[in-house]
Design a protein around this motif. Structure first.
Motif, PDB file in Angstrom:
ATOM      1  N   GLY A  95     -40.953 130.250  69.531  1.00 14.55           N
ATOM      2  CA  GLY A  95     -39.772 129.571  69.015  1.00 14.55           C
ATOM      3  C   GLY A  95     -40.153 128.660  67.864  1.00 14.55           C
ATOM      4  O   GLY A  95     -40.996 129.001  67.035  1.00 14.55           O
ATOM      5  N   ARG A  96     -39.557 127.480  67.857  1.00 17.79           N
ATOM      6  CA  ARG A  96     -39.849 126.485  66.823  1.00 17.79           C
ATOM      7  C   ARG A  96     -40.521 125.289  67.481  1.00 17.79           C
ATOM      8  O   ARG A  96     -40.089 124.825  68.546  1.00 17.79           O
ATOM      9  CB  ARG A  96     -38.565 126.041  66.128  1.00 17.79           C
ATOM     10  N   GLY A 119     -41.251 123.112  62.627  1.00 14.78           N
ATOM     11  CA  GLY A 119     -40.147 122.306  62.146  1.00 14.78           C
ATOM     12  C   GLY A 119     -39.458 121.568  63.276  1.00 14.78           C
ATOM     13  O   GLY A 119     -39.661 121.869  64.460  1.00 14.78           O
ATOM     14  N   ALA A 120     -38.658 120.594  62.916  1.00 16.77           N
ATOM     15  CA  ALA A 120     -37.941 119.795  63.922  1.00 16.77           C
ATOM     16  C   ALA A 120     -36.781 120.589  64.502  1.00 16.77           C
ATOM     17  O   ALA A 120     -36.324 121.575  63.929  1.00 16.77           O
ATOM     18  CB  ALA A 120     -37.441 118.503  63.281  1.00 16.77           C
ATOM     19  N   GLY A 121     -36.310 120.121  65.651  1.00 13.97           N
ATOM     20  CA  GLY A 121     -35.118 120.696  66.246  1.00 13.97           C
ATOM     21  C   GLY A 121     -35.342 121.953  67.055  1.00 13.97           C
ATOM     22  O   GLY A 121     -34.390 122.676  67.356  1.00 13.97           O
ATOM     23  N   GLY A 122     -36.582 122.229  67.428  1.00 10.39           N
ATOM     24  CA  GLY A 122     -36.866 123.434  68.184  1.00 10.39           C
ATOM     25  C   GLY A 122     -36.995 123.193  69.674  1.00 10.39           C
ATOM     26  O   GLY A 122     -36.449 122.236  70.230  1.00 10.39           O
ATOM     27  N   GLU A 123     -37.769 124.074  70.304  1.00 10.18           N
ATOM     28  CA  GLU A 123     -37.915 124.034  71.756  1.00 10.18           C
ATOM     29  C   GLU A 123     -39.157 123.266  72.209  1.00 10.18           C
ATOM     30  O   GLU A 123     -39.292 122.980  73.401  1.00 10.18           O
ATOM     31  CB  GLU A 123     -38.002 125.467  72.310  1.00 10.18           C
ATOM     32  N   ALA A 124     -40.062 122.972  71.299  1.00 10.34           N
ATOM     33  CA  ALA A 124     -41.340 122.363  71.690  1.00 10.34           C
ATOM     34  C   ALA A 124     -41.739 121.293  70.686  1.00 10.34           C
ATOM     35  O   ALA A 124     -41.280 121.267  69.544  1.00 10.34           O
ATOM     36  CB  ALA A 124     -42.426 123.434  71.792  1.00 10.34           C
ATOM     37  N   PRO A 146     -38.019 120.130  75.700  1.00 11.80           N
ATOM     38  CA  PRO A 146     -38.248 120.915  76.923  1.00 11.80           C
ATOM     39  C   PRO A 146     -39.726 121.222  77.157  1.00 11.80           C
ATOM     40  O   PRO A 146     -40.171 121.306  78.301  1.00 11.80           O
ATOM     41  CB  PRO A 146     -37.447 122.196  76.666  1.00 11.80           C
ATOM     42  N   ARG A 147     -40.464 121.412  76.048  1.00 13.06           N
ATOM     43  CA  ARG A 147     -41.893 121.704  76.173  1.00 13.06           C
ATOM     44  C   ARG A 147     -42.653 120.738  75.274  1.00 13.06           C
ATOM     45  O   ARG A 147     -42.334 120.597  74.103  1.00 13.06           O
ATOM     46  CB  ARG A 147     -42.188 123.153  75.790  1.00 13.06           C
ATOM     47  N   MET A 148     -43.679 120.115  75.838  1.00 13.32           N
ATOM     48  CA  MET A 148     -44.433 119.096  75.115  1.00 13.32           C
ATOM     49  C   MET A 148     -45.930 119.335  75.279  1.00 13.32           C
ATOM     50  O   MET A 148     -46.407 119.635  76.379  1.00 13.32           O
ATOM     51  CB  MET A 148     -44.120 117.700  75.653  1.00 13.32           C
ATOM     52  N   VAL A 149     -46.650 119.172  74.189  1.00  5.07           N
ATOM     53  CA  VAL A 149     -48.112 119.069  74.239  1.00  5.07           C
ATOM     54  C   VAL A 149     -48.450 117.632  73.870  1.00  5.07           C
ATOM     55  O   VAL A 149     -48.056 117.149  72.803  1.00  5.07           O
ATOM     56  CB  VAL A 149     -48.790 120.041  73.251  1.00  5.07           C
ATOM     57  N   ILE A 150     -49.158 116.932  74.747  1.00  2.00           N
ATOM     58  CA  ILE A 150     -49.541 115.543  74.541  1.00  2.00           C
ATOM     59  C   ILE A 150     -51.065 115.508  74.421  1.00  2.00           C
ATOM     60  O   ILE A 150     -51.781 115.624  75.419  1.00  2.00           O
ATOM     61  CB  ILE A 150     -49.062 114.653  75.705  1.00  2.00           C
ATOM     62  N   ASP A 151     -51.544 115.390  73.199  1.00  5.61           N
ATOM     63  CA  ASP A 151     -52.979 115.459  72.932  1.00  5.61           C
ATOM     64  C   ASP A 151     -53.575 114.056  73.029  1.00  5.61           C
ATOM     65  O   ASP A 151     -53.382 113.223  72.155  1.00  5.61           O
ATOM     66  CB  ASP A 151     -53.196 116.052  71.537  1.00  5.61           C
ATOM     67  N   GLU A 152     -54.308 113.808  74.103  1.00  3.48           N
ATOM     68  CA  GLU A 152     -54.926 112.500  74.336  1.00  3.48           C
ATOM     69  C   GLU A 152     -56.427 112.535  74.082  1.00  3.48           C
ATOM     70  O   GLU A 152     -57.204 111.879  74.777  1.00  3.48           O
ATOM     71  CB  GLU A 152     -54.622 112.029  75.751  1.00  3.48           C
ATOM     72  N   SER A 153     -56.838 113.250  73.051  1.00  2.00           N
ATOM     73  CA  SER A 153     -58.266 113.368  72.760  1.00  2.00           C
ATOM     74  C   SER A 153     -58.934 112.024  72.518  1.00  2.00           C
ATOM     75  O   SER A 153     -60.129 111.859  72.784  1.00  2.00           O
ATOM     76  CB  SER A 153     -58.475 114.270  71.536  1.00  2.00           C
ATOM     77  N   PHE A 154     -58.179 111.043  71.991  1.00  2.00           N
ATOM     78  CA  PHE A 154     -58.761 109.731  71.683  1.00  2.00           C
ATOM     79  C   PHE A 154     -58.239 108.630  72.607  1.00  2.00           C
ATOM     80  O   PHE A 154     -58.438 107.449  72.325  1.00  2.00           O
ATOM     81  CB  PHE A 154     -58.447 109.360  70.226  1.00  2.00           C
TER      82      PHE A 154
END
Length: 308
Positions: A95-96, A119-124, A146-154
Motif C-alpha cells: 500500500g502506501r 507518502g502520507a495518508g496511507g495504511e502504514a 493501522p500499521r506502524m514500525v517504531i525504530d528504537e535503534s537509538f
C-alpha cells in the motif's frame, strides 16, 4: 532502479578523498558507542555448532527482561536490525507508507523495493524514535496508523521514553544491538510485536538467523545491567563534552547521547576541515548546514579538539 542507501561509515571513500592509512582515521560519522561492551571469552561450541534452542531462549529471555517487553508479545532476533527492516514490508499487503523526514532512508528504500508507495495518508507509517539525525522523540498519541514500525535503534540511551509497551497487532518495535553496545559488527537486532506477525517475520529470516557467538554475547550483554547504567552516564557526559568543543563552530540542533547534530555555516567545508585531519563526519543531501558527529574514543578527543 533501487534507491541508494545513505549511511554513515565509508572509510574507504574517505581514504580515497583525503588520504592517510585506515588506522589513522577517527570515524565520527556513525552513532556507535566508541567504548563497546567487553565480549569476554566465547565458548568453543558457539563457533563450531549450529545455534541451539537453549542459546536462543537465553537471548530472548534477556531481551524481554532488559526492554521490559509485555507478556503476549514475541521477540524475534535477527542478524542486524537492517535484516528486519528489509523483511518488514513483506509482512503486510502492499500500500502506501508514510516515512516522516528528515530521517535515514533505509526504511523508505526497503518499502519501495517491495512495491510500496511512499507518502502520507496511507495504511502504514515508520517512525524512528529517537529520530536520526535530529533526535526527535515521538509520543504514544502519534501512533495513529493501522500499521506502524517504531525504530528504537537509538533508544537505549533514553529507556524511559521507549514505546515498546505500544507494540502489538500491526505495531512492530525494532531494537538495534550495535549502537548502544558498540558491537555493530556482531550483526544483531530484534523485532518486538504480535505473535502472528513475529511468526511470519521469523519464517522470512529462516533458521539459524543469529550466529552462535552473537547469541552468547548478546545474552551476556543484555543481562549486564550495571554496564548499561554506567554506560548511559558516560555517554551523557561525553555528549556534553562534544557540545562544549563544537560550541564555537556551530549550534546544537538535536541528536542523542550517541550522536549530536549541529548547524554550521557550511557543512561541506566543515566536513572537509575534519577530513583533512583524518576525522570522518556525516553530512546530508537535504541540508547544506547540518553536520552529525558521533563520539570519539578516549584517544580521539585531543585530535578532534585540535582539528576544530
Amino acid at each position: 532502479m533501487q534507491q541508494a542507501r545513505d549511511h554513515g561509515g565509508g572509510i574507504d571513500a574517505a581514504l580515497a578523498r583525503w588520504g592517510g592509512a585506515r588506522g589513522e582515521w577517527i570515524d565520527l560519522s556513525t552513532g556507535i558507542n566508541p567504548e563497546p561492551y567487553p565480549v569476554g571469552e566465547i565458548s568453543r561450541g558457539a563457533w563450531t555448532a549450529l545455534p541451539d534452542a537453549g542459546a536462543q531462549a537465553r537471548l530472548i529471555a534477556a531481551a524481554r527482561a532488559f526492554w521490559d517487553v509485555p507478556e503476549g508479545l514475541e521477540i524475534v532476533a535477527a542478524p542486524g536490525a537492517s535484516a528486519i527492516i528489509a523483511a518488514l514490508p513483506g509482512l503486510w499487503p502492499v500500500g502506501r507508507v508514510d516515512v516522516p523526514g528528515p530521517t535515514y532512508n533505509e526504511h523508505e528504500a526497503a518499502f519501495r523495493s517491495c512495491g510500496w508507495e511512499i507518502g502520507a495518508g496511507g495504511e502504514a507509517r515508520v517512525i524512528v524514535h529517537p529520530n536520526n539525525p535530529d533526535g526527535r522523540l515521538w509520543s504514544a498519541e502519534e501512533l495513529s496508523m493501522p500499521r506502524m514500525v517504531i525504530d528504537e535503534s537509538f533508544c537505549d540511551v533514553t529507556p524511559g521514553r521507549s514505546l515498546v509497551g505500544e507494540a502489538g497487532a500491526g505495531r512492530v518495535v525494532l531494537k538495534s544491538f550495535g549502537k548502544f553496545w558498540g558491537l555493530a559488527g556482531l550483526r544483531l537486532g530484534f523485532a518486538i510485536g504480535a505473535p502472528d506477525e513475529m511468526a511470519r517475520l521469523r519464517a522470512r529470516l529462516g533458521p539459524w538467523a543469529v550466529s552462535g557467538p552473537a547469541l552468547e554475547i548478546g545474552a551476556r550483554a543484555l543481562e549486564d545491567r550495571a554496564w548499561a547504567e554506567a554506560t548511559r552516564k558516560r555517554l551523557a557526559a561525553d555528549a556534553a563534552r562534544l557540545d562544549g568543543l563544537t560550541a564555537a563552530h556551530g549550534t546544537l540542533v538535536g541528536g542523542t547521547d550517541l550522536f549530536r547534530l549541529y548547524e554550521v555555516a557550511d557543512a561541506a567545508a566543515f566536513q572537509d576541515r575534519l577530513g583533512r585531519a583524518h576525522i570522518l563526519s556525516r553530512i546530508f543531501p537535504y541540508s547544506d548546514r547540518w553536520v552529525r558527529l558521533g563520539l570519539p574514543e578516549r584517544e580521539g578527543w585531543a585530535r578532534l579538539e585540535a582539528a576544530l
